[in-house]
Design a protein around this motif. Structure first.
Motif, PDB file in Angstrom:
ATOM      1  N   LYS A   1       0.820  -1.218   0.000  1.00 27.48           N
ATOM      2  CA  LYS A   1       0.000   0.000   0.000  1.00 27.48           C
ATOM      3  C   LYS A   1       0.852   1.266   0.000  1.00 27.48           C
ATOM      4  O   LYS A   1       0.377   2.340  -0.373  1.00 27.48           O
ATOM      5  CB  LYS A   1      -0.929  -0.001   1.214  1.00 27.48           C
ATOM      6  N   SER A   2       2.106   1.137   0.414  1.00 23.80           N
ATOM      7  CA  SER A   2       2.977   2.322   0.489  1.00 23.80           C
ATOM      8  C   SER A   2       3.591   2.678  -0.862  1.00 23.80           C
ATOM      9  O   SER A   2       4.228   3.724  -0.994  1.00 23.80           O
ATOM     10  CB  SER A   2       4.095   2.077   1.503  1.00 23.80           C
ATOM     11  N   ILE A   3       3.440   1.816  -1.873  1.00 21.74           N
ATOM     12  CA  ILE A   3       4.053   2.084  -3.180  1.00 21.74           C
ATOM     13  C   ILE A   3       3.381   3.298  -3.821  1.00 21.74           C
ATOM     14  O   ILE A   3       2.172   3.305  -4.044  1.00 21.74           O
ATOM     15  CB  ILE A   3       3.916   0.868  -4.121  1.00 21.74           C
ATOM     16  N   PRO A   4       4.143   4.351  -4.125  1.00 22.18           N
ATOM     17  CA  PRO A   4       3.539   5.531  -4.760  1.00 22.18           C
ATOM     18  C   PRO A   4       3.093   5.230  -6.194  1.00 22.18           C
ATOM     19  O   PRO A   4       3.774   4.498  -6.920  1.00 22.18           O
ATOM     20  CB  PRO A   4       4.680   6.556  -4.761  1.00 22.18           C
ATOM     21  N   VAL A   5       1.950   5.754  -6.568  1.00 18.13           N
ATOM     22  CA  VAL A   5       1.433   5.600  -7.932  1.00 18.13           C
ATOM     23  C   VAL A   5       1.138   6.982  -8.491  1.00 18.13           C
ATOM     24  O   VAL A   5       0.326   7.727  -7.943  1.00 18.13           O
ATOM     25  CB  VAL A   5       0.154   4.739  -7.965  1.00 18.13           C
ATOM     26  N   LYS A   6       1.823   7.326  -9.593  1.00 18.87           N
ATOM     27  CA  LYS A   6       1.563   8.593 -10.273  1.00 18.87           C
ATOM     28  C   LYS A   6       0.777   8.273 -11.537  1.00 18.87           C
ATOM     29  O   LYS A   6       1.232   7.476 -12.369  1.00 18.87           O
ATOM     30  CB  LYS A   6       2.885   9.281 -10.623  1.00 18.87           C
ATOM     31  N   PHE A   7      -0.399   8.865 -11.682  1.00 22.91           N
ATOM     32  CA  PHE A   7      -1.208   8.503 -12.843  1.00 22.91           C
ATOM     33  C   PHE A   7      -1.896   9.725 -13.446  1.00 22.91           C
ATOM     34  O   PHE A   7      -2.344  10.613 -12.731  1.00 22.91           O
ATOM     35  CB  PHE A   7      -2.240   7.441 -12.457  1.00 22.91           C
ATOM     36  N   PRO A   8      -1.972   9.763 -14.784  1.00 19.45           N
ATOM     37  CA  PRO A   8      -2.697  10.838 -15.463  1.00 19.45           C
ATOM     38  C   PRO A   8      -4.191  10.519 -15.504  1.00 19.45           C
ATOM     39  O   PRO A   8      -4.646   9.560 -14.861  1.00 19.45           O
ATOM     40  CB  PRO A   8      -2.088  10.821 -16.865  1.00 19.45           C
ATOM     41  N   CYS A   9      -4.947  11.276 -16.283  1.00 19.45           N
ATOM     42  CA  CYS A   9      -6.380  11.007 -16.404  1.00 19.45           C
ATOM     43  C   CYS A   9      -6.597   9.641 -17.049  1.00 19.45           C
ATOM     44  O   CYS A   9      -5.717   9.102 -17.729  1.00 19.45           O
ATOM     45  CB  CYS A   9      -7.060  12.101 -17.226  1.00 19.45           C
ATOM     46  N   LEU A  10      -7.779   9.079 -16.836  1.00 17.42           N
ATOM     47  CA  LEU A  10      -8.074   7.721 -17.295  1.00 17.42           C
ATOM     48  C   LEU A  10      -7.878   7.540 -18.805  1.00 17.42           C
ATOM     49  O   LEU A  10      -7.264   6.547 -19.225  1.00 17.42           O
ATOM     50  CB  LEU A  10      -9.498   7.322 -16.884  1.00 17.42           C
TER      51      LEU A  10
END
Length: 379
Positions: A115-124
């Motif tokens: 759960k600590s893994i960072p996720v960077k995501f743009p719009c769907l």
């Protein structure tokens, strides 16, 4: 299928030693009321004990059971499952997981660590475009994988038909069961040389991280050929170890630990002392490879019956094998040589394509590169 962490390798799911459970046991342990533990389409499965490896994206219609050594990562509505898959396979996340895992002898990561893994995501929509671009590479890689598997099956079936079932054209046994003309039972070591490997001093940095591939049992692939290794040594390291540089098509069998795994070298390599290199004296490397595969189960049983699971040169000295006549061997080699050449070519293309995809991956995920409808590398 019932997956455990042993099935999760870097880059792919390894089904060479997969377990199975019955439909009854599956329905009992993976009930609809326990949806959180029942893998469904677009779930990501990840080994969390021992072999962590890369995630696996569950496809439509797949029915899979999992052990407690496998975690389910279920993306929420704002995350595209394929985009998350590629994010988790990126070197950045894989290195992050490697850094946070616990355990010395056997690494593991808890659900809280995941759960600590960072996720960077743009719009769907942008996530979906990125996943579509990378998916084209994977589709081509899957096509190559199928071609390789088909060719390997054809070559092995030809060997089995001719030299195991005894249906080699023009070399049928007589009515009394005697061997065909020119065939003979001989000692394995009379026709195949068994050669050793070695390890340069680990305390000498000049011996390591050079240009020479250095094969160890952990480098075994699911295909006939191995093209790369986890570790390399220098030319100086090669001069200061007991292995020579073995040429392409050398057969290698693992002799310690996980014993009896056979591969052919797709590039010149040195090998460590936990393997033997097998070089045909009067038979080809293709025949040597299939004959060793045929013997592998018996060698494994002998090794597992010892104090330590080890194949020794004595195992090969004691072994007797059936060798066909020279003409039959020559015809067999002529038929399978193009198959092995195509297998190696597909694997080399796959390696190059995978490198291109992996180079694109961080740039697409970071937004440095915008996805194009058709990547130039596979247009």
């Amino acid at each position: 299928m019932y997956l455990s962490s042993k099935n999760f390798k870097k880059g792919s799911l390894d089904l060479s030693e997969v377990d199975y459970i019955s439909p009854f046991d599956y329905s009992r342990h993976f009930k609809e009321t326990k949806a959180v533990t029942k893998p469904t389409q677009n779930d990501l499965l990840l080994g969390i004990i021992g072999s962590l490896g890369s995630p696996y994206l569950v496809k439509e219609g797949e029915v899979i059971g999992i052990s407690s050594s496998v975690a389910i990562i279920r993306p929420k509505s704002q995350i595209d499952a394929r985009f998350l898959y590629y994010h988790l396979t990126s070197s950045w996340v894989q290195n992050y997981i490697e850094a946070i895992k616990s355990g010395a002898a056997q690494g593991f990561i808890s659900l809280e660590m995941l759960k600590s893994i960072p996720v960077k995501f743009p719009c769907l929509p942008m996530q979906q475009q990125i996943a579509a671009v990378l998916g084209r590479y994977d589709a081509l890689l899957e096509n190559y994988r199928v071609q390789v598997a088909t060719l390997e099956k054809l070559a092995q079936e030809l060997y089995q038909e001719w030299f195991v079932r005894g249906r080699c054209p023009g070399a049928e046994a007589g009515s009394t069961g005697e061997l065909p003309t020119g065939w003979a039972r001989v000692k394995f070591t009379d026709v195949i040389s068994v050669q050793s490997g070695g390890t340069p001093k680990t305390s000498e940095p000049n011996y390591w991280d050079g240009e020479v591939y250095w094969f160890s049992p952990g480098d075994v692939e699911n295909s006939y050929y191995v093209l790369t290794t986890n570790k390399t040594i220098s030319e100086e390291g090669l001069k200061n170890c007991n292995s020579k540089l073995y040429p392409v098509d050398t057969v290698v069998i693992t002799a310690r630990g996980t014993v009896g795994k056979c591969v052919m070298l797709g590039r010149p390599m040195a090998i460590n002392q936990s393997n033997y290199a097998l070089v045909g004296r009067s038979v080809s490397q293709y025949f040597t490879f299939f004959k060793t595969l045929e013997m592998a189960e018996g060698l494994q049983k002998e090794a597992n019956g010892a104090v330590f699971s080890t194949i020794t040169t004595d195992n090969f000295e004691r072994a007797e094998i059936l060798v066909p006549d020279a003409e039959s061997l020559a015809v067999f080699d002529k038929l399978v040589a193009p198959m092995f050449g195509a297998i190696r070519n597909y694997l080399e293309q796959s390696e190059a394509l995978r490198a291109t995809r992996d180079a694109l991956l961080p740039r697409l995920l970071s937004g440095q590169l915008l996805p194009s409808p058709t990547p130039a590398a596979i247009a």
